[in-house]
Write an enzyme that holds these catalytic residues in place. Structure first.
Site, mmCIF file in Angstrom:
data_model
loop_
_atom_site.group_PDB
_atom_site.id
_atom_site.type_symbol
_atom_site.label_atom_id
_atom_site.label_comp_id
_atom_site.label_asym_id
_atom_site.label_seq_id
_atom_site.Cartn_x
_atom_site.Cartn_y
_atom_site.Cartn_z
ATOM 1 N N ASP A 118 0.863 -1.184 0.000
ATOM 2 C CA ASP A 118 0.000 0.000 0.000
ATOM 3 C C ASP A 118 0.896 1.229 0.000
ATOM 4 O O ASP A 118 1.721 1.415 0.902
ATOM 5 C CB ASP A 118 -0.910 0.006 1.230
ATOM 6 C CG ASP A 118 -1.828 1.208 1.253
ATOM 7 O OD1 ASP A 118 -2.672 1.330 0.354
ATOM 8 O OD2 ASP A 118 -1.681 2.038 2.173
ATOM 9 N N ASP A 128 -3.115 1.484 6.938
ATOM 10 C CA ASP A 128 -2.279 1.159 5.784
ATOM 11 C C ASP A 128 -1.916 -0.322 5.749
ATOM 12 O O ASP A 128 -1.919 -0.945 4.679
ATOM 13 C CB ASP A 128 -1.005 2.014 5.802
ATOM 14 C CG ASP A 128 -1.312 3.499 5.664
ATOM 15 O OD1 ASP A 128 -2.342 3.812 5.045
ATOM 16 O OD2 ASP A 128 -0.538 4.327 6.167
ATOM 17 N N GLU A 144 -1.607 -1.625 -6.086
ATOM 18 C CA GLU A 144 -2.923 -1.098 -6.414
ATOM 19 C C GLU A 144 -2.797 -0.091 -7.553
ATOM 20 O O GLU A 144 -1.844 0.696 -7.592
ATOM 21 C CB GLU A 144 -3.524 -0.411 -5.180
ATOM 22 C CG GLU A 144 -4.983 -0.037 -5.335
ATOM 23 C CD GLU A 144 -5.549 0.537 -4.048
ATOM 24 O OE1 GLU A 144 -6.780 0.715 -3.969
ATOM 25 O OE2 GLU A 144 -4.768 0.817 -3.117
#
Length: 382
Positions: A183, A348, A266
């Site tokens: 992340d 996170d 992502e």
């Protein structure tokens, strides 16, 4: 697969003059061909090459014969590639961000000239460039194979580089971990699904100096010596930031790819996120897309599995332990306790675990848990 190897070199005074002449000729050929293309339909490389040959015979462009013809022809080929990318982007054949039309080159921007095999050769530790001579780069590492081309680059801070394109073979290295989800953030650049956190480098001091010099630059008259000096000072500070970021991203991407078999990131909408004026500068400094590109390239080199999940996955809205969906959270909320299972979650780290789940195909368990917890009417229970 192909890879680039960059080396810095320090040309002599005479070589600097020859390179300045070469960069100017390459820039003029590009701008002339682009102006001819913008006047009507793009004519193609063959027509532009014939125009270049005819222009060399005129008095106006006779000085183009003083430099090697190889970089001039490569400039036209690069323009063809730029137009091809532009047309494919218009037609929807090219993935990613939309590509705009080629632009005219400026004297104050980065300068480059590309030589193919007919225009350069390796002579021991020196590199011979046609009509330039032998230059001696600082060989920080050996080339894995004979290069197919070399690009001479001069950046805005007057630094010179040689960029070689070579063929490399994929390397098989055993990974310590099976998979990892990452992340990306601002203060903490990367949070791994195993709990590891990597802080972002600080650029505040350099940014402060750049803002001061840019104010000074705006007040100075154009084409003055002092303005030129201030512009180079500003470019050097920008290069310091870029070099610091590049060093950080290379080291982190190498560590991540070498230790994990599957890397999951992502798909962030960076162009949309920078519309937030409060976070635009901080987001632009991070280099998220560059980190993604480095991980993807090094994964191909080491035989790793690189995956990118959809940006619409609610990775920050779902508990990674039980799958309970608590919904959108304000950015100020960094920690929370799950209402369903009572687990203390770091925002996170929880998102990184969900990214790993979705990327490795284990997202269905979480979805099933969320479906089971949907409320139903009493009539259906009777």
């Amino acid at each position: 697969m192909k890879a680039r190897y960059n080396y810095r070199f320090y040309p002599t005074y005479q070589q600097k003059l020859s390179l300045a002449q070469l960069f100017g000729c390459v820039r003029v050929v590009w701008n002339d061909a682009l102006a001819q293309s913008k006047a009507g339909k793009y004519p193609g490389y063959n027509v532009l090459a014939k125009s270049l040959t005819l222009s060399k015979k005129t008095e106006k462009r006779q000085w183009l014969n003083d430099v090697s013809s190889v970089p001039l022809q490569q400039s036209l080929k690069q323009l063809e590639i730029a137009y091809k990318s532009y047309f494919e982007s218009l037609n929807g054949k090219r993935k990613g961000k939309r590509v705009g039309q080629p632009r005219f080159k400026k004297k104050t921007n980065n300068q480059s000239a590309t030589f193919v095999k007919s225009g350069f050769s390796l002579k021991g530790k020196a590199v011979y460039l046609a009509k330039i001579g032998n230059v001696s780069p600082i060989w920080s590492r050996e080339l894995p194979s004979d290069p197919s081309s070399v690009t001479v680059i001069k950046d805005c801070a007057n630094r010179y580089f040689l960029s070689f394109v070579t063929e490399i073979e994929p390397i098989q290295v055993n990974a310590k971990s099976q998979s990892v989800g990452i992340d990306l953030g601002i203060k903490t650049f990367a949070v791994m699904s195993d709990g590891e956190q990597v802080a972002s480098p600080s650029y505040k001091a350099l940014e402060r100096k750049i803002r001061q010099l840019q104010k000074k630059l705006a007040r100075q008259p154009k084409d003055s010596k002092r303005r030129k000096k201030t512009r180079i000072q500003t470019a050097k500070l920008h290069n310091q930031i870029a070099d610091t970021r590049k060093d950080f991203l290379h080291k982190l991407s190498t560590k991540v790819v070498s230790e994990n078999q599957t890397i999951v990131l992502e798909d962030l909408n960076v162009s949309g996120m920078v519309n937030n004026r409060k976070l635009a500068r901080a987001i632009s400094l991070q280099g998220w897309y560059e980190f993604r590109a480095l991980c993807e390239g090094k994964s191909e080199k080491l035989g790793r599995d690189f995956r990118v999940i959809s940006r619409w996955e609610p990775t920050s809205q779902v508990c990674s332990d039980c799958g309970y969906k608590w919904g959108k959270l304000d950015l100020s909320i960094r920690e929370l306790i799950c209402l369903n299972c009572g687990t203390h979650q770091d925002r996170d780290e929880n998102a990184a675990k969900n990214i790993q789940k979705v990327g490795t195909g284990h997202c269905h368990d979480s979805k099933r848990t969320r479906i089971d917890r949907k409320t139903t009417k009493d009539s259906k229970l009777k």
